[in-house]
Enzyme design. Structure first.
Site, PDB file in Angstrom:
ATOM      1  CG  HIS A   1     131.693 -42.567  22.447  1.00  0.00           C
ATOM      2  ND1 HIS A   1     132.656 -42.918  23.352  1.00  0.00           N
ATOM      3  CD2 HIS A   1     132.255 -42.735  21.207  1.00  0.00           C
ATOM      4  CE1 HIS A   1     133.755 -43.295  22.696  1.00  0.00           C
ATOM      5  NE2 HIS A   1     133.530 -43.177  21.399  1.00  0.00           N
TER       6      HIS A   1
ATOM      7  CG  ASP B   1     134.189 -43.516  17.248  1.00  0.00           C
ATOM      8  OD1 ASP B   1     133.597 -43.218  18.300  1.00  0.00           O
ATOM      9  OD2 ASP B   1     135.374 -43.924  17.221  1.00  0.00           O
TER      10      ASP B   1
ATOM     11  CG  HIS C   1     136.562 -38.837  15.571  1.00  0.00           C
ATOM     12  ND1 HIS C   1     135.312 -39.391  15.697  1.00  0.00           N
ATOM     13  CD2 HIS C   1     137.325 -39.442  16.505  1.00  0.00           C
ATOM     14  CE1 HIS C   1     135.321 -40.283  16.671  1.00  0.00           C
ATOM     15  NE2 HIS C   1     136.534 -40.335  17.169  1.00  0.00           N
TER      16      HIS C   1
HETATM   17 ZN   LIG Z   1     134.885 -43.644  19.880  1.00  0.00          ZN
END
Ligand SMILES: [Zn+2]
Length: 304
Positions: free
Chosen positions: A78, A241, A264
């Protein structure tokens, strides 16, 4: 010339880590040209510097964690997203625990903090990484790719079987030629499912998670009394993200990112694949701002 940027002054913040639940204090500091973003664990007997680079991402299941010589910094995405969104090339980030504060679950508190520090142009030219060819990674039905594009554009699609998310938009494209990161992306919060949050807490994760730093869903709807910030806040957060994960490539990107159900780990695999292919990226600078693709000069100069 489009120049590199850093912070004008030091700013501090504190909060709690989403996964560790630990209290943490951070200081964001100006850094010289070509430093990049460097995290510094100041709580250790001798401080350890960890550059924000994709090759140092050691865990990426729930958040992006940087690991160097066994020293970790969890949940960098973030803050990395806010730094990318505000076009900040160089900064030191001191922290006195292993995880960045989750703040309100979005990148907005970080963006405000960076604006409070003020931004300063530096003498060195801003070095963009231009995507020269298609790079793609897949895992089952999930995929992510980078392609050449004159600008910076992201497209994302998700498939969640949940009544609230199914009613909201499940695919979105933003082109920074016409999108304000601060207005359209930064405020979108992390989201999670009640049952999942309980399970994570049972296994010692998401210990700092709650209704003040995430959108929490049960099987019928949103549990937060304030509701959603955007009707499609879920997918906007996936973009937030991705912007943070992509910034671990080591500089601002010129190209198009497209992903389906990515997270991610897959975002990181994509960045590593691009860095590993010598024909995939080239470094470019713009001697004159008007030579930069539409929106890029504005993004590089944006502070509001
Ligand atoms: Zn996030």
């Amino acid at each position: 010339m489009l120049r590199q940027r850093t912070l004008k002054s030091l700013v501090r913040a504190s909060g709690v880590g989403l996964h560790t639940g630990q209290k943490v204090r951070i200081a964001l500091r100006p850094a010289p040209p070509d430093t990049g973003i460097v995290f510094r664990r100041v709580d250790l007997p001798s401080p350890v510097d960890i550059p924000a680079r994709a090759g140092l991402v050691g865990e990426a299941r729930l958040a992006s964690t940087l690991v160097k010589d066994g020293v970790k910094v969890h949940t960098v995405e973030h803050l990395m997203s806010a730094l990318s969104g505000l076009g900040i090339d160089n900064a030191f980030v001191d922290l006195d625990a292993a995880e960045l504060p989750i703040m309100d679950g979005s990148a907005s508190p970080y963006a405000l903090l960076l604006q409070q520090a003020g931004l300063e142009e530096q003498a060195a030219p801003k070095r963009f990484l231009r995507v020269k060819k298609l790079v793609e990674v897949k895992e089952g039905d999930k995929w992510a790719r980078l392609e050449p594009y004159a600008g910076f554009r992201l497209s994302f699609s998700i498939e969640f079987r949940h009544p609230v998310i199914e009613r909201s938009t499940q695919s979105v494209t933003v082109d920074f030629a016409e999108t304000s990161y601060l207005k359209e992306i930064a405020r979108a919060r992390t989201f999670g499912f009640m049952q999942e949050v309980e399970d994570l807490k049972g296994s010692g994760l998401a210990l700092g998670g709650g209704l003040d730093n995430a959108v929490v869903l049960d099987e019928y709807g949103v549990l937060n009394s304030e509701g959603l910030r955007f009707a499609d806040e879920f997918i906007r957060h996936k973009l937030l993200d991705a912007i943070g994960d992509l910034y671990l490539i080591g500089g601002p990107l010129l190209g198009a990112f497209t992903a389906h159900k990515s997270g991610h780990a897959l975002n990181n695999r994509l960045v590593r694949a691009a860095l590993a292919d010598s024909a995939a990226l080239e470094t470019v600078v713009f001697e004159r701002a008007e030579e930069a693709p539409a929106g890029i000069a504005r993004l590089a100069a944006q502070s509001n």
